[in-house]
Motif scaffolding. Structure first.
Motif, PDB file in Angstrom:
ATOM      1  N   ASP A 129       0.846  -1.191   0.000  1.00 34.65           N
ATOM      2  CA  ASP A 129       0.000   0.000   0.000  1.00 34.65           C
ATOM      3  C   ASP A 129       0.879   1.238   0.000  1.00 34.65           C
ATOM      4  O   ASP A 129       2.012   1.202   0.508  1.00 34.65           O
ATOM      5  CB  ASP A 129      -0.926   0.010   1.218  1.00 34.65           C
ATOM      6  CG  ASP A 129      -2.212   0.786   0.977  1.00 34.65           C
ATOM      7  OD1 ASP A 129      -3.192   0.591   1.732  1.00 34.65           O
ATOM      8  OD2 ASP A 129      -2.241   1.598   0.030  1.00 34.65           O
ATOM      9  N   CYS A 151       0.542   5.102   1.263  1.00 31.27           N
ATOM     10  CA  CYS A 151      -0.330   5.882   2.146  1.00 31.27           C
ATOM     11  C   CYS A 151       0.209   7.290   2.335  1.00 31.27           C
ATOM     12  O   CYS A 151       1.419   7.530   2.251  1.00 31.27           O
ATOM     13  CB  CYS A 151      -0.434   5.199   3.513  1.00 31.27           C
ATOM     14  SG  CYS A 151      -1.122   3.529   3.454  1.00 31.27           S
ATOM     15  N   LEU A 181      -2.869   2.657   8.701  1.00 34.22           N
ATOM     16  CA  LEU A 181      -3.094   1.458   7.894  1.00 34.22           C
ATOM     17  C   LEU A 181      -3.219   0.258   8.813  1.00 34.22           C
ATOM     18  O   LEU A 181      -2.402   0.081   9.717  1.00 34.22           O
ATOM     19  CB  LEU A 181      -1.945   1.229   6.913  1.00 34.22           C
ATOM     20  CG  LEU A 181      -2.035  -0.058   6.097  1.00 34.22           C
ATOM     21  CD1 LEU A 181      -3.150   0.056   5.055  1.00 34.22           C
ATOM     22  CD2 LEU A 181      -0.713  -0.385   5.418  1.00 34.22           C
TER      23      LEU A 181
END
Lengths: 113, 118
Positions: free
Chosen positions: A11, A13, A19
């Protein structure tokens, strides 16, 4: 042998956000372990998670930054809170298999921008 | 802090050659384990050697443990291009948490990056 499903695999971010990483094990386990692997580095244990009790954190890691949940014997989550670029790492969960060592999830590659 | 120190940090060899990686540690252990990691993915357990064992074999892998010197070595014989990966040693220590549950805690070394050229 235990199989671990870890999500997400990666991911990207924004700084200041959080997260949550999930690990699902295909069998019941008493302890689950969370590690961080910074770029080009080895693994560092963040905390151990025992079902029904608060996680035990290693020196340098605090619950406010890395809250962990362990609602049952097959599942755990690690949240990376209020992220900064320094949190960019691979995060891995693992379970102990006694004589056969540890099984690791496939890891979550986190990039904070 | 990391307990294990590994050397070399990087090793480059040709297919068919043997690869030897060394690991040193500082405190008493219950076991020592070796793991492989391909391209930053999850770790794969290779072999575990207990503190009362001196040598173990698994396929092309040979591990030795010298508790008096607090050191271990991993030998990969007849290496293949597919062996290209990072290799980590990890020391295992038995602990008990506040609730009385016993578990093993792993501490990883810095790792050796092995490149096997076809």
């Amino acid at each position: 042998s235990a199989v671990i499903s870890q999500k997400p695999s990666r991911d990207i971010c924004q700084r200041g956000t959080s997260l949550t990483i999930q690990c699902q094990v295909d069998s019941q386990v008493t302890m689950m372990f969370w590690y961080r692997q910074q770029p080009g580095q080895s693994l560092t244990l963040i905390a151990t998670a025992n079902q029904g009790s608060e996680a035990t954190y290693e020196s340098g890691f605090v619950i406010d930054k890395f809250p962990i949940s362990r609602p049952n014997l097959t599942f755990s989550t690690l949240t990376v809170s209020n992220m900064s670029p320094e949190d960019s790492s691979i995060y891995l969960c693992s379970v102990e298999r006694g004589f056969y060592g540890y099984t690791f999830g496939s890891g979550t590659r986190l990039t904070v921008v | 802090s990391q307990q294990g120190e590994e050397d070399p940090q990087a090793l480059s060899i040709q297919e068919g050659e043997n690869a030897t990686m060394n690991c040193s540690y500082k405190t008493s252990i219950n076991n020592l384990q070796w793991y492989r990691q391909n391209s930053g993915r999850g770790l794969v357990h290779l072999i575990l050697i207990r503190s009362n064992e001196r040598e173990k074999h698994s396929g092309r892998l040979r591990v030795t443990l010298d508790t008096s010197k607090k050191s271990s070595s991993l030998l990969i014989t007849a290496s293949r291009a597919a062996d290209t990966a990072s290799y980590f040693c990890a020391t295992g220590v038995a602990l008990r948490n506040a609730g009385g549950t016993s578990y093993g805690k792993l501490t990883f070394g810095q790792g050796t990056i092995l490149t096997v050229h076809p």
